[in-house]
Design a protein around this motif. Structure first.
Motif, PDB file in Angstrom:
ATOM      1  N   ARG A  69      13.241  -0.750   0.659  1.00  0.00           N
ATOM      2  CA  ARG A  69      13.393   0.390  -0.252  1.00  0.00           C
ATOM      3  C   ARG A  69      13.831   1.641   0.504  1.00  0.00           C
ATOM      4  N   ALA A  70      13.328   1.809   1.716  1.00  0.00           N
ATOM      5  CA  ALA A  70      13.762   2.955   2.526  1.00  0.00           C
ATOM      6  C   ALA A  70      15.245   2.877   2.854  1.00  0.00           C
ATOM      7  N   HIS A  71      15.792   1.654   2.884  1.00  0.00           N
ATOM      8  CA  HIS A  71      17.219   1.453   3.136  1.00  0.00           C
ATOM      9  C   HIS A  71      18.043   1.592   1.863  1.00  0.00           C
ATOM     10  N   GLY A  72      17.396   1.917   0.757  1.00  0.00           N
ATOM     11  CA  GLY A  72      18.118   2.176  -0.480  1.00  0.00           C
ATOM     12  C   GLY A  72      18.217   1.016  -1.439  1.00  0.00           C
ATOM     13  N   HIS A  73      17.561  -0.099  -1.138  1.00  0.00           N
ATOM     14  CA  HIS A  73      17.618  -1.260  -2.023  1.00  0.00           C
ATOM     15  C   HIS A  73      16.553  -1.173  -3.112  1.00  0.00           C
ATOM     16  N   THR A  74      16.937  -1.447  -4.324  1.00  0.00           N
ATOM     17  CA  THR A  74      15.968  -1.604  -5.410  1.00  0.00           C
ATOM     18  C   THR A  74      15.328  -2.974  -5.296  1.00  0.00           C
ATOM     19  N   VAL A  75      14.004  -3.025  -5.410  1.00  0.00           N
ATOM     20  CA  VAL A  75      13.275  -4.297  -5.378  1.00  0.00           C
ATOM     21  C   VAL A  75      12.408  -4.370  -6.632  1.00  0.00           C
ATOM     22  N   GLU A  76      12.604  -5.417  -7.416  1.00  0.00           N
ATOM     23  CA  GLU A  76      11.781  -5.662  -8.596  1.00  0.00           C
ATOM     24  C   GLU A  76      10.907  -6.879  -8.344  1.00  0.00           C
ATOM     25  N   ILE A  77       9.654  -6.784  -8.745  1.00  0.00           N
ATOM     26  CA  ILE A  77       8.721  -7.905  -8.584  1.00  0.00           C
ATOM     27  C   ILE A  77       8.152  -8.264  -9.944  1.00  0.00           C
ATOM     28  N   HIS A  78       8.243  -9.535 -10.286  1.00  0.00           N
ATOM     29  CA  HIS A  78       7.714 -10.029 -11.550  1.00  0.00           C
ATOM     30  C   HIS A  78       6.654 -11.093 -11.274  1.00  0.00           C
ATOM     31  N   LYS A  79       5.546 -11.001 -11.978  1.00  0.00           N
ATOM     32  CA  LYS A  79       4.557 -12.082 -11.996  1.00  0.00           C
ATOM     33  C   LYS A  79       4.883 -12.929 -13.219  1.00  0.00           C
ATOM     34  N   HIS A  80       5.444 -14.092 -12.978  1.00  0.00           N
ATOM     35  CA  HIS A  80       5.996 -14.881 -14.082  1.00  0.00           C
ATOM     36  C   HIS A  80       5.171 -16.149 -14.279  1.00  0.00           C
TER      37      HIS A  80
END
Length: 273
Positions: free
Chosen positions: A59-70
């Motif tokens: 995230r500090a490098h600018g990437h969006t990270v989404e986490i799903h509990k599926h």
């Protein structure tokens, strides 16, 4: 919107997941979003210290990270379909949670799929525990020296035997023997590519993605095989050398592998009907 969505299914592997995510930090191509779908029922691997540390760097490098509990778990095909439904980028890169990627892998795959305008490209993983086990009889590789074209590959044909290229360290030995480097990559014909595959998102969706999960019991395998056979028959697909992808060689989390999607579903009729 990013150019690539990296779609990552995970189950009970916090340490392996952290290693895989770490190998995304230094990728030379940086315009990607990461979507993680975790199906661990009784714990939260993505909340562990090692995973959270890597996510903070990404995230500090600018990437969006989404986490799903599926949950609940309905099988790996449904897990992949859920991830595909989260994608909004032109290209979807499915990677498993037990890989290590060299820094140019994502860029190399994007260049190849844009050059060929095909349905998918893949970098097969290498098991380096097999580095001293050389099998020249498994090195029969067919390169694409012309543009990648649609191809129908069926069981029990000579073309089906290409799957043996991806056993052990065969791909590593081939690229070493032929002197193939990232400066001059080669594309080759495949049956399918495991664990690290970039799809044209629209093409994969057009052919149903992994929606066939409804026709399978929860315990199954071969979902990636079936999806790639469908896409390759209409839009073509290929592997890339050098691979640059390494397997952590952990025990599989899919222990019951008796039912393979490509064996029990009549994919040819579905594609061409």
């Amino acid at each position: 919107m990013s150019t690539i969505d990296i779609l990552l299914p995970t189950y009970r592997r916090p340490a392996a997941l952290a290693v895989t995510l770490t190998s995304l930090i230094a990728q030379t191509y940086r315009d990607f979003r990461i979507v993680i779908s975790d199906q661990t029922e009784d714990s939260n691997p993505t909340a562990t210290g090692e995973v959270q540390a890597v996510l903070r760097v990404l995230r500090a490098h600018g990437h969006t990270v989404e986490i799903h509990k599926h949950l609940p778990r309905r099988g790996i095909a449904e897990q992949r379909q859920f991830l595909l439904e989260q994608a909004n980028a032109p290209y979807s890169l499915f990677i498993d949670d037990d890989l290590i990627l060299e820094p140019d892998v994502v860029e190399k795959m994007l260049v190849a799929i844009q050059e060929e305008r095909c349905g998918f490209v893949g970098c097969a993983f290498i098991g380096l525990s097999h580095i001293d086990r050389v099998h020249p009889d498994k090195h029969n590789i067919e390169f694409w020296d012309s543009p990648v074209q649609p191809e129908v590959v069926r069981h029990h044909t000579p073309q089906w035997e290409r799957w043996r290229l991806h056993n052990g360290a065969n791909i590593y030995h081939i690229q070493q023997k032929l002197g193939i480097t990232s400066a001059n990559p080669r594309k080759y014909r495949v049956t399918w590519v495991p664990a690290c595959v970039m799809y044209d998102t629209a093409k994969l969706r057009e052919l149903g993605g992994f929606n066939f999960w409804r026709e399978l019991p929860p315990e199954h395998c071969g979902e990636d095989v079936l999806a790639q056979l469908r896409v390759m028959a209409v839009y073509g697909g290929c592997g890339i050398l050098p691979s640059g992808v390494y397997h952590q060689e952990l025990p599989t989390t899919i222990s019951d592998r008796l039912i393979a999607a490509d064996n029990v579903l009549n994919w040819g009729d579905i594609v061409f009907s």
